[in-house]
Design an enzyme around this catalytic site. Structure first.
Site, PDB file in Angstrom:
ATOM      1  N   HIS A  16      11.627  12.980 -22.178  1.00 34.49           N
ATOM      2  CA  HIS A  16      11.398  12.669 -23.597  1.00 34.49           C
ATOM      3  C   HIS A  16      10.106  13.407 -23.929  1.00 34.49           C
ATOM      4  O   HIS A  16       9.005  12.873 -23.786  1.00 34.49           O
ATOM      5  CB  HIS A  16      11.274  11.166 -23.809  1.00 34.49           C
ATOM      6  CG  HIS A  16      12.578  10.452 -23.575  1.00 34.49           C
ATOM      7  ND1 HIS A  16      12.724   9.103 -23.647  1.00 34.49           N
ATOM      8  CD2 HIS A  16      13.812  10.929 -23.277  1.00 34.49           C
ATOM      9  CE1 HIS A  16      13.987   8.772 -23.398  1.00 34.49           C
ATOM     10  NE2 HIS A  16      14.662   9.872 -23.172  1.00 34.49           N
ATOM     11  N   ARG A  42      29.105   8.760 -24.288  1.00 32.49           N
ATOM     12  CA  ARG A  42      28.026   9.618 -24.800  1.00 32.49           C
ATOM     13  C   ARG A  42      28.283  11.017 -24.273  1.00 32.49           C
ATOM     14  O   ARG A  42      28.760  11.175 -23.145  1.00 32.49           O
ATOM     15  CB  ARG A  42      26.658   9.091 -24.343  1.00 32.49           C
ATOM     16  CG  ARG A  42      25.483   9.960 -24.782  1.00 32.49           C
ATOM     17  CD  ARG A  42      24.110   9.255 -24.651  1.00 32.49           C
ATOM     18  NE  ARG A  42      23.767   8.940 -23.280  1.00 32.49           N
ATOM     19  CZ  ARG A  42      23.792   7.728 -22.755  1.00 32.49           C
ATOM     20  NH1 ARG A  42      24.167   6.686 -23.502  1.00 32.49           N
ATOM     21  NH2 ARG A  42      23.456   7.517 -21.503  1.00 32.49           N
ATOM     22  N   ASP A  81      24.933   9.989 -16.918  1.00 34.48           N
ATOM     23  CA  ASP A  81      23.777  10.606 -17.590  1.00 34.48           C
ATOM     24  C   ASP A  81      22.788  10.950 -16.480  1.00 34.48           C
ATOM     25  O   ASP A  81      22.131  10.059 -15.930  1.00 34.48           O
ATOM     26  CB  ASP A  81      23.172   9.609 -18.585  1.00 34.48           C
ATOM     27  CG  ASP A  81      22.012  10.199 -19.391  1.00 34.48           C
ATOM     28  OD1 ASP A  81      21.483  11.265 -19.000  1.00 34.48           O
ATOM     29  OD2 ASP A  81      21.623   9.573 -20.399  1.00 34.48           O
ATOM     30  N   HIS A  84      21.218   4.325 -31.103  1.00 41.44           N
ATOM     31  CA  HIS A  84      20.084   5.201 -30.774  1.00 41.44           C
ATOM     32  C   HIS A  84      20.094   6.466 -31.628  1.00 41.44           C
ATOM     33  O   HIS A  84      21.057   6.753 -32.334  1.00 41.44           O
ATOM     34  CB  HIS A  84      20.072   5.548 -29.269  1.00 41.44           C
ATOM     35  CG  HIS A  84      21.297   6.265 -28.760  1.00 41.44           C
ATOM     36  ND1 HIS A  84      21.506   7.613 -28.931  1.00 41.44           N
ATOM     37  CD2 HIS A  84      22.376   5.814 -28.058  1.00 41.44           C
ATOM     38  CE1 HIS A  84      22.638   7.960 -28.356  1.00 41.44           C
ATOM     39  NE2 HIS A  84      23.191   6.888 -27.829  1.00 41.44           N
ATOM     40  N   TYR A 142      29.354   2.864 -28.439  1.00 36.86           N
ATOM     41  CA  TYR A 142      29.275   1.823 -27.419  1.00 36.86           C
ATOM     42  C   TYR A 142      29.954   0.593 -27.993  1.00 36.86           C
ATOM     43  O   TYR A 142      29.360  -0.137 -28.797  1.00 36.86           O
ATOM     44  CB  TYR A 142      27.810   1.548 -27.069  1.00 36.86           C
ATOM     45  CG  TYR A 142      27.071   2.856 -26.792  1.00 36.86           C
ATOM     46  CD1 TYR A 142      27.086   3.451 -25.534  1.00 36.86           C
ATOM     47  CD2 TYR A 142      26.411   3.529 -27.833  1.00 36.86           C
ATOM     48  CE1 TYR A 142      26.453   4.676 -25.305  1.00 36.86           C
ATOM     49  CE2 TYR A 142      25.778   4.747 -27.617  1.00 36.86           C
ATOM     50  CZ  TYR A 142      25.804   5.310 -26.350  1.00 36.86           C
ATOM     51  OH  TYR A 142      25.186   6.519 -26.144  1.00 36.86           O
ATOM     52  N   ASP A 153       0.829  -1.220   0.000  1.00 34.00           N
ATOM     53  CA  ASP A 153       0.000   0.000   0.000  1.00 34.00           C
ATOM     54  C   ASP A 153       0.855   1.258   0.000  1.00 34.00           C
ATOM     55  O   ASP A 153       0.427   2.328   0.418  1.00 34.00           O
ATOM     56  CB  ASP A 153      -0.961  -0.009   1.202  1.00 34.00           C
ATOM     57  CG  ASP A 153      -0.214  -0.080   2.518  1.00 34.00           C
ATOM     58  OD1 ASP A 153       1.018  -0.315   2.486  1.00 34.00           O
ATOM     59  OD2 ASP A 153      -0.845   0.099   3.573  1.00 34.00           O
ATOM     60  N   GLU A 161      22.856  14.144 -28.350  1.00 33.53           N
ATOM     61  CA  GLU A 161      23.533  13.149 -27.537  1.00 33.53           C
ATOM     62  C   GLU A 161      24.084  11.969 -28.323  1.00 33.53           C
ATOM     63  O   GLU A 161      23.663  10.826 -28.122  1.00 33.53           O
ATOM     64  CB  GLU A 161      22.605  12.655 -26.436  1.00 33.53           C
ATOM     65  CG  GLU A 161      21.208  12.226 -26.892  1.00 33.53           C
ATOM     66  CD  GLU A 161      20.374  11.683 -25.733  1.00 33.53           C
ATOM     67  OE1 GLU A 161      20.871  10.794 -25.022  1.00 33.53           O
ATOM     68  OE2 GLU A 161      19.235  12.158 -25.538  1.00 33.53           O
ATOM     69  N   ASP A 175      18.853  17.156 -18.974  1.00 28.02           N
ATOM     70  CA  ASP A 175      19.243  15.793 -19.358  1.00 28.02           C
ATOM     71  C   ASP A 175      20.661  15.891 -19.918  1.00 28.02           C
ATOM     72  O   ASP A 175      20.839  16.330 -21.059  1.00 28.02           O
ATOM     73  CB  ASP A 175      18.233  15.269 -20.392  1.00 28.02           C
ATOM     74  CG  ASP A 175      18.536  13.858 -20.851  1.00 28.02           C
ATOM     75  OD1 ASP A 175      19.459  13.223 -20.306  1.00 28.02           O
ATOM     76  OD2 ASP A 175      17.827  13.390 -21.766  1.00 28.02           O
ATOM     77  N   GLU A 229      26.067  14.559 -24.021  1.00 31.00           N
ATOM     78  CA  GLU A 229      24.689  15.026 -24.210  1.00 31.00           C
ATOM     79  C   GLU A 229      24.508  16.435 -23.653  1.00 31.00           C
ATOM     80  O   GLU A 229      24.801  16.697 -22.477  1.00 31.00           O
ATOM     81  CB  GLU A 229      23.716  14.076 -23.492  1.00 31.00           C
ATOM     82  CG  GLU A 229      22.268  14.539 -23.533  1.00 31.00           C
ATOM     83  CD  GLU A 229      21.294  13.533 -22.925  1.00 31.00           C
ATOM     84  OE1 GLU A 229      21.707  12.767 -22.031  1.00 31.00           O
ATOM     85  OE2 GLU A 229      20.121  13.526 -23.351  1.00 31.00           O
ATOM     86  N   HIS A 241      20.461   2.086 -20.841  1.00 35.48           N
ATOM     87  CA  HIS A 241      19.680   2.478 -19.659  1.00 35.48           C
ATOM     88  C   HIS A 241      20.170   1.726 -18.424  1.00 35.48           C
ATOM     89  O   HIS A 241      19.385   1.152 -17.680  1.00 35.48           O
ATOM     90  CB  HIS A 241      18.189   2.239 -19.907  1.00 35.48           C
ATOM     91  CG  HIS A 241      17.608   3.211 -20.900  1.00 35.48           C
ATOM     92  ND1 HIS A 241      16.358   3.078 -21.453  1.00 35.48           N
ATOM     93  CD2 HIS A 241      18.118   4.339 -21.446  1.00 35.48           C
ATOM     94  CE1 HIS A 241      16.131   4.079 -22.296  1.00 35.48           C
ATOM     95  NE2 HIS A 241      17.186   4.850 -22.310  1.00 35.48           N
ATOM     96  N   HIS A 253      16.179  14.060 -28.574  1.00 37.43           N
ATOM     97  CA  HIS A 253      14.723  14.058 -28.371  1.00 37.43           C
ATOM     98  C   HIS A 253      14.339  15.430 -27.852  1.00 37.43           C
ATOM     99  O   HIS A 253      15.177  16.171 -27.332  1.00 37.43           O
ATOM    100  CB  HIS A 253      14.328  12.962 -27.374  1.00 37.43           C
ATOM    101  CG  HIS A 253      15.135  12.981 -26.092  1.00 37.43           C
ATOM    102  ND1 HIS A 253      14.837  13.801 -25.040  1.00 37.43           N
ATOM    103  CD2 HIS A 253      16.264  12.304 -25.723  1.00 37.43           C
ATOM    104  CE1 HIS A 253      15.712  13.605 -24.070  1.00 37.43           C
ATOM    105  NE2 HIS A 253      16.610  12.717 -24.458  1.00 37.43           N
TER     106      HIS A 253
HETATM  107  N1  GLY Z   1      18.613  10.229 -19.961  1.00 36.62           N
HETATM  108  C1  GLY Z   1      17.728   9.735 -20.911  1.00 36.62           C
HETATM  109  C2  GLY Z   1      18.110  10.155 -22.256  1.00 36.62           C
HETATM  110  O1  GLY Z   1      19.203  10.642 -22.460  1.00 36.62           O
HETATM  111  O2  GLY Z   1      17.338  10.096 -23.165  1.00 36.62           O
HETATM  112 MN    MN Z   2      18.487  12.378 -23.505  1.00 37.42          MN
HETATM  113 MN    MN Z   3      20.358  11.512 -20.922  1.00 40.66          MN
END
Ligand code: GLY
Ligand code: MN
Ligand code: MN
Length: 446
Positions: free
Chosen positions: A367, A418, A265, A356, A394, A40, A390, A277, A420, A248, A360
């Site tokens: 996102h 990465r 990240d 990827h 990899y 709960d 970004e 982000d 970003e 992720h 975004h």
């Molecule tokens: N941190 C999530 C992304 O970079 O999309």
């Molecule tokens: Mn991102």
């Molecule tokens: Mn990110």
């Protein structure tokens, strides 16, 4: 949030939304509900972004009804809120509520009711509307009621004549608005970026071999809260070495190791949900190896080229293509790809190394909403739009190697990088909101 915001931006947005719809439209907009964590116990509340954007109320279970000029009589309220009523015992357990009076006094509702009366009043409020805006499939608590009211109206019109209301998805109109940030929203995103950049700078200064990824996570998230942010915008990724090749990765349980890179990240979400982000990658011991350096330079160059493509009239596809072109050229030079450049790009034969997209939209959602294309037509970038840029590489043996591409030598494996940033489109080009987080190669070393 226990303080009311200045609700004038929300009122202006409601007006703009209704002005963009037909006059006889009404909109039903549900707030989020609490989500079970276990037994709960609930997760901390997270408001529905569309609801927050248009109402500014940070409470669960509410429903807003917005009504256009032509959807009722001149005296009828245009903005109605159904909210949890004041209740001392419930508030002792779960926190303060604004209640029906607060909804009217602080959030601009012209009429307000306890949420328990939604079924009783919804038909009346939607009675004069020819078009009912509602997002089907997203709000299981409210959808049966909306459909019932709609069915009753259809029934009535068949028996008594008169108009037949249609149901439409209002989210496209709301998301088109959210895609173009107002100056005040950009200000909030600069603030989220400022706090998040500070966290990244601090993390790089303290990270060293032997620490746990979780300790860096604690530092980042402590920094966010210390600065007054609500929470991390998404589960922070603190990924040493090969963990960085898991896009992720969020367990953050491993030790940081000498000779490996650390990919972080992480970004914060402000109390009014605007987000940052950011990803940065640096060597744990302060010195890049030859392979790490080559790949870092490549990703950084790809990111620079991609950011340069953020201009009014450009598109997120152009931004992505700019990054891919640099990465593929560099990987060919390093021998990690082979063959014809254009064929590699067309056939996506780089995807085992860069799986990827390059970014975004960013806003109230990390996102964020908004179409990036309509069929073959890519959304043209306009001032006020904000996107992440970004690119990454990899290098691992997780994904199958496309036919004709080389095996990856062992000494390249286990490197994930990465970089970003959050980039706003301006009238003349772009503004990197996250420029205060350093990223030059020399700045990543010590
Ligand atoms: N941190 C999530 C992304 O970079 O999309
Ligand atoms: Mn991102
Ligand atoms: Mn990110």
């Amino acid at each position: 949030m226990n303080f009311p915001l200045d609700h004038s931006p929300h009122a202006q947005r409601r007006q703009r939304l209704l002005a963009s719809l037909e006059e006889d439209a009404a909109v039903v907009l549900p707030a989020a509900h609490l989500v079970t964590h276990h037994a709960d116990v609930h997760h901390r509340f997270r408001q529905d972004s569309d609801f927050f954007y248009l109402c500014g109320l940070d409470e669960a279970n509410a429903v807003a009804v917005l009504r256009g000029q032509g959807s009722g009589g001149a005296q009828d309220p245009r903005f109605v809120l159904f909210v949890e009523p004041r209740d001392p015992m419930a508030e002792v357990w779960n926190g303060r509520r604004w209640g029906v009076e607060g909804a009217m006094e602080h959030f601009g509702a012209e009429a307000a009711h306890p949420i328990g009366e939604l079924a009783e009043h919804l038909d009346g409020y939607l009675h004069g509307a020819r078009r009912i805006g509602f997002r089907v499939g997203r709000h299981p608590h409210v959808e049966p009621l909306v459909l019932r009211v709609w069915a009753q109206q259809l029934e009535r019109s068949q028996r008594q004549g008169g108009h037949t209301a249609s149901l439409f998805d209002v989210s496209a109109a709301i998301h088109a608005m959210r895609l173009r940030k107002e100056p005040g929203e950009l200000e909030r995103m600069r603030e989220a970026a400022r706090i998040s950049c500070g966290a990244h700078e601090q993390a790089r200064q303290v990270a060293q071999a032997g620490m746990g990824e979780y300790q860096i996570e604690a530092l980042l998230e402590g920094h966010f809260r210390n600065a007054g942010a609500r929470q991390p915008a998404y589960p922070s990724i603190v990924a040493g070495g090969d963990n960085a090749c898991i896009l992720h990765y969020t367990s953050n349980q491993d030790p940081l190791r000498d000779g490996e890179l650390l990919l972080i990240d992480a970004g914060c979400s402000l109390v009014d949900y605007y987000n940052a982000d950011i990803t940065r990658t640096f060597p744990v011991n302060g010195r890049f190896s030859g392979e790490q350096r080559a790949l870092y330079e490549l990703v950084l160059t790809a990111q620079r080229q991609a950011i340069a493509a953020v201009q009014p009239g450009s598109s997120s596809a152009r931004v992505h293509n700019a990054a891919v072109a640099v990465l593929v050229d560099g990987l060919l030079e390093l021998g990690l790809l082979q063959g014809d450049r254009d064929a590699i790009i067309t056939n996506h034969d780089y995807r085992h190394l860069y799986p990827h997209r390059t970014g975004h939209w960013l806003g109230l959602d990390v996102h964020d909403v908004g179409a990036s294309r309509l069929g073959d037509h890519h959304t043209a970038l306009e001032p006020g739009m904000v996107l992440t840029v970004e690119p990454g590489l990899y290098i691992s043996n997780r994904l199958p190697i496309p036919e004709g591409q080389p095996e990856i030598p062992h000494h390249w494996q286990g490197i994930g990088i990465r970089i970003e940033d959050d980039v706003a489109v301006t009238a003349t080009g772009h503004e990197v909101l996250t420029a205060a987080a350093l990223k030059e190669l020399q700045e990543m070393e010590r």
